[in-house]
Enzyme design. Structure first.
Site, PDB file in Angstrom:
ATOM      1  CE  LYS A 265      -2.125   0.041   3.660  1.00 12.60           C
ATOM      2  NZ  LYS A 265      -3.187   0.737   4.671  1.00 12.60           N
TER       3      LYS A 265
ATOM      4  NE  ARG B 153      -7.946   1.098  10.584  1.00 12.68           N
ATOM      5  CZ  ARG B 153      -7.091   0.878   9.826  1.00 12.68           C
ATOM      6  NH1 ARG B 153      -7.527  -0.224   8.825  1.00 12.68           N
ATOM      7  NH2 ARG B 153      -5.849   1.110  10.070  1.00 12.68           N
TER       8      ARG B 153
ATOM      9  NE  ARG C 232       7.233  -4.821   6.191  1.00  9.61           N
ATOM     10  CZ  ARG C 232       5.999  -4.291   6.106  1.00  9.61           C
ATOM     11  NH1 ARG C 232       5.775  -3.866   5.003  1.00  9.61           N
ATOM     12  NH2 ARG C 232       5.114  -4.287   7.004  1.00  9.61           N
TER      13      ARG C 232
ATOM     14  NE  ARG D 282       6.695  -2.994  11.048  1.00  6.10           N
ATOM     15  CZ  ARG D 282       5.568  -2.519  10.499  1.00  6.10           C
ATOM     16  NH1 ARG D 282       5.690  -1.753   9.329  1.00  6.10           N
ATOM     17  NH2 ARG D 282       4.456  -2.678  10.715  1.00  6.10           N
TER      18      ARG D 282
ATOM     19  NE  ARG E 202       0.504  -6.523  11.503  1.00 11.51           N
ATOM     20  CZ  ARG E 202       1.990  -6.689  10.709  1.00 11.51           C
ATOM     21  NH1 ARG E 202       2.875  -7.500  11.063  1.00 11.51           N
ATOM     22  NH2 ARG E 202       2.138  -5.786   9.947  1.00 11.51           N
TER      23      ARG E 202
END
Ligand code: IMP
Ligand code: MG
Length: 372
Positions: free
Chosen positions: A196, A271, A310, A316, A328
């Site tokens: 995104k 949302r 990633r 992360r 998630r």
């Protein structure tokens, strides 16, 4: 839902419905019939604009009447031209008759002055003026208007006989000019790992859009201790959700900061249905709207793979654990399903295949945006 239309180079938004026009004409017909009493009036329409008003009005007139037209064209583009053209076409002898002028709209009153000039030498019994629309702020004369349908602000309208450079007369309802330029506003969605951020960066360059990521907006307001930031923080500190209105106010501030933008990419918002409604209202107040919800679609397995790799480089923590990643992704689908429905119902949902090279995906997104 707001359907904006384009005539020539200008955009127009719905303003007065066909139903409302119908009700007003009904009221005028009764009012005029009562005043006219037993006389047989001659209704005089001023062409071109008044053809619809006259047609619909006389169908509602409850008693015998005559109908005729005179012609005058005073308008070119969106400004009343100074040199009024003369009225033509009054061939009938109106001596002793009750004449009611039926106008679509009275703006400066120049046309009306011409009507009075023409009728000065006719020995009519009475001359009454009726108009469907009246712009009091634009009116510069003091001829009495006997019957007024709807007073409207001094903004250009089209539809129901009224045109913008020839177009729009056929519309059954009234549209009002949009004063802010046309914007392309997108809601961008995609599960974690869909790319995104990367695509938003391309789109904002290509279409000159402003990317509003709700997360960034929050961080900015809190970091800079804006009033809204402090307010939001007070909820977060108590472990409560920030009320939608606070978020909307922050987004509003962002939209206003970028008032000249070609449009916005909303990311991370809305949302919920309530937020989507609030966003519609916000944009409506800017004479604009959401044009599309674009969702990048990527299979779960590909997302998991992408995020794990990633995680190896980014460090992360939430990209390192497969079950956290799957959670998630699942949460994303749970939360966005409702919005997919919301925008699908308005034919504004576009799913785009998010698998392939960055360039390929950009091309797919552009194809959607170019059709908006
Ligand atoms: P006036 O002479 O300024 O009162 O304007 C009367 C004529 O201008 C109308 O009969 C229309 O043809 C045109 N006009 C005024 N305002 C509008 C508008 O908002 N849209 C389209 N035509 C308009
Ligand atoms: Mg007219």
């Amino acid at each position: 839902m707001i359907t904006v239309i384009k005539l020539h180079d200008k955009y127009f938004k719905p303003f007065i419905s066909a139903k409302e026009i119908d009700d007003v004409l009904q009221r005028l017909a009764i009012e005029i019939a009562e005043d006219v009493g037993d006389e047989i009036p001659v209704f005089v329409g001023i062409l071109n604009g008044s053809f619809m008003v006259v047609s619909d009005f006389v169908k509602k007139y409850p008693k015998p009447c005559e109908v005729t037209f005179i012609k005058l064209a005073s308008y070119e583009g969106v400004k009343s031209t100074e040199d009024i053209q003369r009225l033509i076409g009054l061939t009938q002898d109106l001596t002793g008759r009750t004449v009611v002028i039926l106008e679509d709209i009275i703006d400066t009153g120049n046309t009306l002055a011409e009507v009075h000039r023409i009728f000065k030498n006719e020995k009519v019994k009475s001359l009454k003026i009726a108009t469907l629309f009246y712009k009091p702020e634009a009116y510069k004369k003091d001829f009495k208007l006997h019957y007024v349908g709807i007073e409207i602000p001094n903004k250009f309208i089209v539809g129901y006989g009224l045109d913008y450079d020839g177009l729009g007369r056929n519309l059954p309802e009234i549209y009002q000019i949009k004063e802010t330029q046309h914007m392309t506003n997108l809601v961008l969605f995609g599960p974690p790992g869909a790319g995104k951020g990367t695509q938003a960066d391309f789109l904002k360059e290509k279409y000159n859009l402003v990317h509003i990521s709700t997360g960034d907006v929050f961080r900015y307001n809190i970091k800079n201790e804006t009033a809204l930031g402090m307010l939001a923080k007070s909820y977060m500190d108590k472990g409560e959700l920030v009320p939608d209105q606070v978020t909307i106010d922050m987004l509003n501030a962002e939209v206003e900061k970028n008032a000249g933008a070609n449009g916005f990419i909303f990311d991370g918002f809305p949302r919920t249905n309530a937020q989507a409604d609030a966003l519609d209202k916000l944009l409506d107040s800017k004479d604009s709207q959401i044009n599309a919800m674009i969702a990048l679609e990527v299979e779960d397995e590909v997302l998991v793979e992408r995020l794990l790799s990633r995680g190896k480089t980014s460090g992360r923590a939430d990209d390192a654990d497969e079950s956290i990643i799957r959670n998630r992704i699942a949460e994303y689908y749970n939360k966005t399903a409702i919005l997919k429905e919301f925008y699908s119902a308005q034919n504004k949902y576009f799913g785009v295949n998010g698998i392939g090279s960055i360039e390929d995906i950009t091309v797919r997104l552009s194809t959607v945006i170019d059709t908006l």
